[in-house]
Design a protein around this motif. Structure first.
Motif, PDB file in Angstrom:
ATOM      1  N   ALA A 126       0.829  -1.210   0.000  1.00 18.73           N
ATOM      2  CA  ALA A 126       0.000   0.000   0.000  1.00 18.73           C
ATOM      3  C   ALA A 126       0.862   1.258   0.000  1.00 18.73           C
ATOM      4  O   ALA A 126       0.531   2.252  -0.665  1.00 18.73           O
ATOM      5  CB  ALA A 126      -0.940  -0.012   1.203  1.00 18.73           C
ATOM      6  N   ALA A 127       1.971   1.242   0.749  1.00 18.11           N
ATOM      7  CA  ALA A 127       2.850   2.407   0.796  1.00 18.11           C
ATOM      8  C   ALA A 127       3.511   2.641  -0.557  1.00 18.11           C
ATOM      9  O   ALA A 127       3.606   3.779  -1.031  1.00 18.11           O
ATOM     10  CB  ALA A 127       3.904   2.225   1.884  1.00 18.11           C
ATOM     11  N   VAL A 128       3.959   1.563  -1.184  1.00 18.03           N
ATOM     12  CA  VAL A 128       4.559   1.678  -2.521  1.00 18.03           C
ATOM     13  C   VAL A 128       3.544   2.264  -3.498  1.00 18.03           C
ATOM     14  O   VAL A 128       3.850   3.190  -4.266  1.00 18.03           O
ATOM     15  CB  VAL A 128       5.056   0.306  -3.012  1.00 18.03           C
ATOM     16  CG1 VAL A 128       5.426   0.366  -4.501  1.00 18.03           C
ATOM     17  CG2 VAL A 128       6.260  -0.152  -2.189  1.00 18.03           C
ATOM     18  N   ASP A 129       2.320   1.751  -3.475  1.00 20.20           N
ATOM     19  CA  ASP A 129       1.272   2.254  -4.364  1.00 20.20           C
ATOM     20  C   ASP A 129       0.975   3.724  -4.109  1.00 20.20           C
ATOM     21  O   ASP A 129       0.753   4.501  -5.044  1.00 20.20           O
ATOM     22  CB  ASP A 129      -0.021   1.445  -4.180  1.00 20.20           C
ATOM     23  CG  ASP A 129       0.098   0.034  -4.739  1.00 20.20           C
ATOM     24  OD1 ASP A 129       1.022  -0.219  -5.533  1.00 20.20           O
ATOM     25  OD2 ASP A 129      -0.744  -0.812  -4.369  1.00 20.20           O
ATOM     26  N   PHE A 130       0.975   4.118  -2.828  1.00 18.58           N
ATOM     27  CA  PHE A 130       0.678   5.509  -2.459  1.00 18.58           C
ATOM     28  C   PHE A 130       1.658   6.465  -3.125  1.00 18.58           C
ATOM     29  O   PHE A 130       1.258   7.452  -3.750  1.00 18.58           O
ATOM     30  CB  PHE A 130       0.731   5.667  -0.941  1.00 18.58           C
ATOM     31  CG  PHE A 130       0.430   7.061  -0.451  1.00 18.58           C
ATOM     32  CD1 PHE A 130      -0.872   7.447  -0.173  1.00 18.58           C
ATOM     33  CD2 PHE A 130       1.449   7.982  -0.270  1.00 18.58           C
ATOM     34  CE1 PHE A 130      -1.156   8.735   0.274  1.00 18.58           C
ATOM     35  CE2 PHE A 130       1.188   9.265   0.182  1.00 18.58           C
ATOM     36  CZ  PHE A 130      -0.123   9.642   0.455  1.00 18.58           C
ATOM     37  N   PHE A 131       2.940   6.175  -3.013  1.00 18.13           N
ATOM     38  CA  PHE A 131       3.944   7.094  -3.557  1.00 18.13           C
ATOM     39  C   PHE A 131       4.048   6.997  -5.074  1.00 18.13           C
ATOM     40  O   PHE A 131       4.242   8.018  -5.749  1.00 18.13           O
ATOM     41  CB  PHE A 131       5.295   6.837  -2.892  1.00 18.13           C
ATOM     42  CG  PHE A 131       5.284   7.142  -1.421  1.00 18.13           C
ATOM     43  CD1 PHE A 131       5.013   8.417  -0.969  1.00 18.13           C
ATOM     44  CD2 PHE A 131       5.514   6.147  -0.489  1.00 18.13           C
ATOM     45  CE1 PHE A 131       4.974   8.709   0.396  1.00 18.13           C
ATOM     46  CE2 PHE A 131       5.481   6.420   0.867  1.00 18.13           C
ATOM     47  CZ  PHE A 131       5.213   7.704   1.310  1.00 18.13           C
ATOM     48  N   GLU A 132       3.903   5.796  -5.623  1.00 17.04           N
ATOM     49  CA  GLU A 132       3.939   5.666  -7.078  1.00 17.04           C
ATOM     50  C   GLU A 132       2.785   6.425  -7.718  1.00 17.04           C
ATOM     51  O   GLU A 132       2.974   7.092  -8.750  1.00 17.04           O
ATOM     52  CB  GLU A 132       3.875   4.194  -7.466  1.00 17.04           C
ATOM     53  CG  GLU A 132       5.166   3.430  -7.249  1.00 17.04           C
ATOM     54  CD  GLU A 132       5.102   1.984  -7.714  1.00 17.04           C
ATOM     55  OE1 GLU A 132       6.166   1.384  -7.937  1.00 17.04           O
ATOM     56  OE2 GLU A 132       3.972   1.455  -7.855  1.00 17.04           O
ATOM     57  N   SER A 133       1.598   6.353  -7.147  1.00 17.44           N
ATOM     58  CA  SER A 133       0.423   6.997  -7.733  1.00 17.44           C
ATOM     59  C   SER A 133       0.497   8.515  -7.651  1.00 17.44           C
ATOM     60  O   SER A 133      -0.202   9.212  -8.395  1.00 17.44           O
ATOM     61  CB  SER A 133      -0.853   6.498  -7.060  1.00 17.44           C
ATOM     62  OG  SER A 133      -0.905   6.902  -5.698  1.00 17.44           O
TER      63      SER A 133
END
Length: 202
Positions: A126-133
């Motif tokens: 979820a953290a990876v997705d947050f920053f990538e998005s």
């Protein structure tokens, strides 16, 4: 507070930064509060509360059964890397129900560390997705817990499905020098991205 200067196109120029806002993010119990406290040159601000029986219904303590407190808003610390670079660190809360704070904390941020625990790698998705998005640059810091299996950078990168250019740094966030190295790696990553942007525009 000014976190970075920008050129006419609004691109941060790392070499002129006097103060840099960074996030330390990741899943529940991954070591965010410990990392901020390890490196901060000032007494860190913590917003921890004791875990309750009510919270146990929604908080998955698998792998972190000994954890007794949790961050409910943020952690805050400061570290001076050199006379020209001062880092202001904001640790995010880990549980899903406090994720509304992530959006607020990400305002003005220049980059982030996603802490990962190899025993619970899925908690970092979820953290990876947050920053990538949100196109926020980040690196992955693998917090090497006692007794946990150790994996190399490529294995971690594959497990998290992150781009080849995203740095992965093994660390022990309890150790100041180890935690500081993660931040140095992040700053180097931000500088490399800024340099690439300038070269591309020229």
């Amino acid at each position: 507070m000014v976190f970075a200067t920008s050129d006419s196109l609004g691109v941060p120029e790392i070499h002129e930064v006097q103060a840099v806002k960074l996030l330390v993010a990741g899943g529940f119990g991954v070591g965010k509060t410990t990392m901020v406290g390890s490196v901060s040159e000032i007494p860190p601000l913590r917003t921890e509360e004791r875990l309750s029986d009510i919270g146990a219904v929604v908080d998955d303590l698998t792998g972190v059964e000994s954890k007794t407190t949790t961050t409910v808003a943020l952690d805050f610390g400061r570290i001076t890397l050199n006379p020209r670079v001062v880092l202001y660190l904001f640790g995010t809360p880990g549980q899903d129900r406090f994720w509304f704070m992530w959006q607020e904390l990400s305002v003005g941020v220049l980059g982030a560390v996603v802490l990962a625990d190899t025993r619970r790698m899925q908690d970092s998705f979820a953290a990876v997705d947050f920053f990538e998005s949100r196109d926020i640059p980040f690196i992955v810091g693998v917090n090497c817990f006692d007794g946990a299996d150790i994996y190399d950078e490529d294995e971690v990168r594959g497990a998290l499905d992150i781009a080849p250019h995203v740095p992965v740094q093994l660390c022990d966030v309890r150790d100041r020098d180890s935690a500081k190295l993660v931040l140095v790696r992040l700053v180097e990553h931000l500088m490399a991205l800024a340099t690439a942007d300038v070269d591309q525009r020229n």
